[in-house]
Design a protein around this motif. Sequence first.
Motif, PDB file in Angstrom:
ATOM      1  N   LEU A   1     103.156  81.319  -3.059  1.00 44.26           N
ATOM      2  CA  LEU A   1     104.321  81.200  -2.176  1.00 44.26           C
ATOM      3  C   LEU A   1     104.450  82.421  -1.267  1.00 44.26           C
ATOM      4  O   LEU A   1     104.648  82.292  -0.050  1.00 44.26           O
ATOM      5  CB  LEU A   1     105.600  81.041  -3.008  1.00 44.26           C
ATOM      6  N   VAL A   2     104.337  83.615  -1.849  1.00 40.84           N
ATOM      7  CA  VAL A   2     104.537  84.853  -1.083  1.00 40.84           C
ATOM      8  C   VAL A   2     103.471  84.992   0.003  1.00 40.84           C
ATOM      9  O   VAL A   2     103.784  85.232   1.174  1.00 40.84           O
ATOM     10  CB  VAL A   2     104.514  86.072  -2.023  1.00 40.84           C
ATOM     11  N   PHE A   3     102.217  84.819  -0.372  1.00 40.29           N
ATOM     12  CA  PHE A   3     101.146  85.075   0.598  1.00 40.29           C
ATOM     13  C   PHE A   3     100.942  83.910   1.566  1.00 40.29           C
ATOM     14  O   PHE A   3     100.491  84.122   2.695  1.00 40.29           O
ATOM     15  CB  PHE A   3      99.850  85.420  -0.132  1.00 40.29           C
ATOM     16  N   GLY A   4     101.283  82.707   1.138  1.00 39.26           N
ATOM     17  CA  GLY A   4     101.260  81.594   2.078  1.00 39.26           C
ATOM     18  C   GLY A   4     102.286  81.797   3.177  1.00 39.26           C
ATOM     19  O   GLY A   4     101.986  81.626   4.371  1.00 39.26           O
TER      20      GLY A   4
ATOM     21  N   LEU B   1     103.696  84.702   4.061  1.00 39.92           N
ATOM     22  CA  LEU B   1     103.331  85.889   4.831  1.00 39.92           C
ATOM     23  C   LEU B   1     102.232  85.567   5.838  1.00 39.92           C
ATOM     24  O   LEU B   1     102.279  86.019   6.995  1.00 39.92           O
ATOM     25  CB  LEU B   1     102.863  86.995   3.881  1.00 39.92           C
ATOM     26  N   ALA B   2     101.247  84.781   5.435  1.00 37.20           N
ATOM     27  CA  ALA B   2     100.158  84.421   6.345  1.00 37.20           C
ATOM     28  C   ALA B   2     100.671  83.608   7.528  1.00 37.20           C
ATOM     29  O   ALA B   2     100.309  83.868   8.680  1.00 37.20           O
ATOM     30  CB  ALA B   2      99.089  83.639   5.588  1.00 37.20           C
ATOM     31  N   LEU B   3     101.530  82.636   7.270  1.00 40.14           N
ATOM     32  CA  LEU B   3     102.044  81.795   8.352  1.00 40.14           C
ATOM     33  C   LEU B   3     102.888  82.611   9.334  1.00 40.14           C
ATOM     34  O   LEU B   3     102.797  82.426  10.557  1.00 40.14           O
ATOM     35  CB  LEU B   3     102.876  80.647   7.770  1.00 40.14           C
ATOM     36  N   VAL B   4     103.700  83.538   8.810  1.00 36.55           N
ATOM     37  CA  VAL B   4     104.530  84.378   9.683  1.00 36.55           C
ATOM     38  C   VAL B   4     103.659  85.289  10.543  1.00 36.55           C
ATOM     39  O   VAL B   4     103.884  85.427  11.760  1.00 36.55           O
ATOM     40  CB  VAL B   4     105.523  85.210   8.842  1.00 36.55           C
ATOM     41  N   THR B   5     102.671  85.920   9.944  1.00 36.12           N
ATOM     42  CA  THR B   5     101.812  86.837  10.703  1.00 36.12           C
ATOM     43  C   THR B   5     100.929  86.084  11.697  1.00 36.12           C
ATOM     44  O   THR B   5     100.668  86.579  12.795  1.00 36.12           O
ATOM     45  CB  THR B   5     100.938  87.678   9.755  1.00 36.12           C
ATOM     46  N   PHE B   6     100.476  84.885  11.335  1.00 36.22           N
ATOM     47  CA  PHE B   6      99.704  84.076  12.283  1.00 36.22           C
ATOM     48  C   PHE B   6     100.550  83.732  13.508  1.00 36.22           C
ATOM     49  O   PHE B   6     100.077  83.781  14.645  1.00 36.22           O
ATOM     50  CB  PHE B   6      99.210  82.786  11.615  1.00 36.22           C
ATOM     51  N   ALA B   7     101.806  83.355  13.248  1.00 31.99           N
ATOM     52  CA  ALA B   7     102.700  83.000  14.356  1.00 31.99           C
ATOM     53  C   ALA B   7     102.962  84.208  15.255  1.00 31.99           C
ATOM     54  O   ALA B   7     102.983  84.088  16.486  1.00 31.99           O
ATOM     55  CB  ALA B   7     104.018  82.449  13.809  1.00 31.99           C
ATOM     56  N   TYR B   8     103.149  85.375  14.650  1.00 30.27           N
ATOM     57  CA  TYR B   8     103.390  86.586  15.440  1.00 30.27           C
ATOM     58  C   TYR B   8     102.150  86.960  16.248  1.00 30.27           C
ATOM     59  O   TYR B   8     102.262  87.373  17.408  1.00 30.27           O
ATOM     60  CB  TYR B   8     103.770  87.743  14.515  1.00 30.27           C
ATOM     61  N   ALA B   9     100.960  86.806  15.653  1.00 28.40           N
ATOM     62  CA  ALA B   9      99.726  87.190  16.333  1.00 28.40           C
ATOM     63  C   ALA B   9      99.467  86.345  17.571  1.00 28.40           C
ATOM     64  O   ALA B   9      98.803  86.800  18.514  1.00 28.40           O
ATOM     65  CB  ALA B   9      98.548  87.084  15.368  1.00 28.40           C
ATOM     66  N   LYS B  10      99.980  85.107  17.588  1.00 26.43           N
ATOM     67  CA  LYS B  10      99.760  84.231  18.737  1.00 26.43           C
ATOM     68  C   LYS B  10     100.588  84.642  19.952  1.00 26.43           C
ATOM     69  O   LYS B  10     100.307  84.200  21.066  1.00 26.43           O
ATOM     70  CB  LYS B  10     100.100  82.787  18.361  1.00 26.43           C
ATOM     71  N   ARG B  11     101.597  85.498  19.757  1.00 28.10           N
ATOM     72  CA  ARG B  11     102.505  85.830  20.844  1.00 28.10           C
ATOM     73  C   ARG B  11     101.895  86.782  21.859  1.00 28.10           C
ATOM     74  O   ARG B  11     102.294  86.799  23.018  1.00 28.10           O
ATOM     75  CB  ARG B  11     103.786  86.433  20.272  1.00 28.10           C
TER      76      ARG B  11
ATOM     77  N   SER C   1      96.026  87.805   3.608  1.00 34.30           N
ATOM     78  CA  SER C   1      97.037  87.064   2.843  1.00 34.30           C
ATOM     79  C   SER C   1      96.578  85.638   2.562  1.00 34.30           C
ATOM     80  O   SER C   1      96.801  85.101   1.472  1.00 34.30           O
ATOM     81  CB  SER C   1      98.361  87.040   3.614  1.00 34.30           C
ATOM     82  N   TRP C   2      95.942  85.026   3.556  1.00 33.34           N
ATOM     83  CA  TRP C   2      95.455  83.654   3.381  1.00 33.34           C
ATOM     84  C   TRP C   2      94.390  83.586   2.291  1.00 33.34           C
ATOM     85  O   TRP C   2      94.390  82.663   1.464  1.00 33.34           O
ATOM     86  CB  TRP C   2      94.896  83.151   4.702  1.00 33.34           C
ATOM     87  N   LEU C   3      93.499  84.566   2.263  1.00 29.90           N
ATOM     88  CA  LEU C   3      92.492  84.620   1.210  1.00 29.90           C
ATOM     89  C   LEU C   3      93.146  84.856  -0.147  1.00 29.90           C
ATOM     90  O   LEU C   3      92.754  84.239  -1.149  1.00 29.90           O
ATOM     91  CB  LEU C   3      91.478  85.730   1.515  1.00 29.90           C
ATOM     92  N   MET C   4      94.146  85.738  -0.176  1.00 31.55           N
ATOM     93  CA  MET C   4      94.829  86.027  -1.431  1.00 31.55           C
ATOM     94  C   MET C   4      95.539  84.792  -1.965  1.00 31.55           C
ATOM     95  O   MET C   4      95.557  84.541  -3.183  1.00 31.55           O
ATOM     96  CB  MET C   4      95.839  87.160  -1.201  1.00 31.55           C
ATOM     97  N   MET C   5      96.129  83.994  -1.076  1.00 30.69           N
ATOM     98  CA  MET C   5      96.781  82.751  -1.486  1.00 30.69           C
ATOM     99  C   MET C   5      95.778  81.812  -2.151  1.00 30.69           C
ATOM    100  O   MET C   5      96.063  81.222  -3.201  1.00 30.69           O
ATOM    101  CB  MET C   5      97.412  82.072  -0.274  1.00 30.69           C
ATOM    102  N   ASN C   6      94.597  81.689  -1.552  1.00 28.90           N
ATOM    103  CA  ASN C   6      93.591  80.803  -2.117  1.00 28.90           C
ATOM    104  C   ASN C   6      93.027  81.335  -3.425  1.00 28.90           C
ATOM    105  O   ASN C   6      92.718  80.549  -4.341  1.00 28.90           O
ATOM    106  CB  ASN C   6      92.470  80.583  -1.103  1.00 28.90           C
ATOM    107  N   PHE C   7      92.896  82.657  -3.543  1.00 25.68           N
ATOM    108  CA  PHE C   7      92.460  83.229  -4.819  1.00 25.68           C
ATOM    109  C   PHE C   7      93.472  82.911  -5.921  1.00 25.68           C
ATOM    110  O   PHE C   7      93.095  82.616  -7.062  1.00 25.68           O
ATOM    111  CB  PHE C   7      92.298  84.745  -4.693  1.00 25.68           C
ATOM    112  N   ALA C   8      94.766  82.986  -5.585  1.00 28.55           N
ATOM    113  CA  ALA C   8      95.807  82.680  -6.572  1.00 28.55           C
ATOM    114  C   ALA C   8      95.714  81.220  -7.014  1.00 28.55           C
ATOM    115  O   ALA C   8      95.830  80.901  -8.208  1.00 28.55           O
ATOM    116  CB  ALA C   8      97.180  82.966  -5.975  1.00 28.55           C
ATOM    117  N   LEU C   9      95.497  80.318  -6.063  1.00 30.61           N
ATOM    118  CA  LEU C   9      95.352  78.903  -6.397  1.00 30.61           C
ATOM    119  C   LEU C   9      94.105  78.663  -7.246  1.00 30.61           C
ATOM    120  O   LEU C   9      94.101  77.810  -8.148  1.00 30.61           O
ATOM    121  CB  LEU C   9      95.298  78.083  -5.108  1.00 30.61           C
TER     122      LEU C   9
END
Length: 331
Positions: A173-176, A178-188, A204-212
Motif C-alpha cells: 500500500l505504502v509504496f504503491g 508513493l510510486a503513483l504520486v511520484t510518477f504523477a509529479y514527474a510528468k509535470r 518504490s514500484w520495485l519495492m511494491m512488487n518485492f513485497a507482493l
Amino acid sequence: MAKVTLDLDALVASGQLNAAEAIRLSGFAEPSRAVSTVVQVLYILGALGLAAGVLALKPDPSTGLVLALAALAFAAWVQTKNNESLSVLGIAMAITGTFGLAGWLALQFGETSHAIVVNGAMTFIVLAGALWFRSLFMIAFVPLGLASMLGSGTAYWHASYFLFVSEPFITTLVFGALALVTFAYAKRSNNIRAQQALIAGRVSWLMMNFALWVGSLWGDNVGQNIRAMWQGKDSTWDNEADAALSLFHIPDWAIVIGWAAISIATIFALKNNRFAVNAAITFLAINAYTQFFERFADSAFALLTGGVTLLAFAFGLFHFDKWAQARAKAA
C-alpha cells in the motif's frame, strides 16, 4: 540551451560541410575535461585516504561525525560557489558526508532507540541530502530507507543474497501509493526535482512488487512485525505469541491473485509509463514462475498446464504490444 554534437569529419566527407567551415566550427568546441576529471578523482582518493587515516588514529563515532560534517560543509561550499573544477569532488563529498552522518546516527543511537525511529531519522537525513545537493543517486536510497522502517531489508553472505519484507500488505500500500504520486509529479516537468521523483517512484514500484512476491509465498499477518518492533522484540511468522499482534491475516493465495491483478491493471492503466509496464510484465512472469513451482512442483500435468499457459500468455502479450504500438502511432 541545448548542446549539439557534430561529427565534422563525416560532414566534410559527405559534402554537407566544407573544410574551412569545419575548422571554424571546431574552434567553438569545449575544452577537454580529461585532466580536470583525473585531478578531481585524485582529490577524492586523497580525501578518502585522509579520512581513513584520521579514523584509524582515532576510531571513535565522534571522529566520523566531524569528518561527515566537514565533507558536507565542503560540498555545500562547492555548490554555493558553482565551482566546476571541483564539481566531481563536491558530489563525492556530499554523498560521503550524507551517508556518514546517517551511519553515525545508527552507531550512536541504534542500540538505545526504536529501530523505526532510527531508520526514520536516517532516511530523513538522506532525503535532505538528496534534495539539497540535487543528487539523483541519493534519492534512490530514500524509498529503501522508508522500507526499513516497515521491517524490510537485505542480508547476504558467501554467494547468497536475500531480500526480506516483514509487512507485505502495508509495504504494498505504502509504496504503491508513493510510486503513483511520484510518477504523477514527474510528468509535470523535466527539471531535476521531476527526475528525482521519477527515480524514487521507480524504486518504490520495485519495492511494491518485492513485497507482493514475498506475500505470495507466505501470506501476511498484517501489522505483526511493526507492533513487535515498537515493543522492542523480534517477530517471526510462526511464533504464536507474535501472531496475536497481527491486525488480520491475508492468505498467500489472495496475494497471488492480487499481485496478478495489479500487474495486468498496470499494463493497461499506465501504458504510457514504459518502466511500470515493463516491470508489470516482468513481475507477472515472475509470479507465474514462482507459483508454478510453489503449487505444482514438477508433475507431468503441471508441466503441460504451464506450457499451454505460457504459450497463451506469449500470444496475448504479442498482440497487446502490437495494439499499444498502433495506438502510440495514431496519437
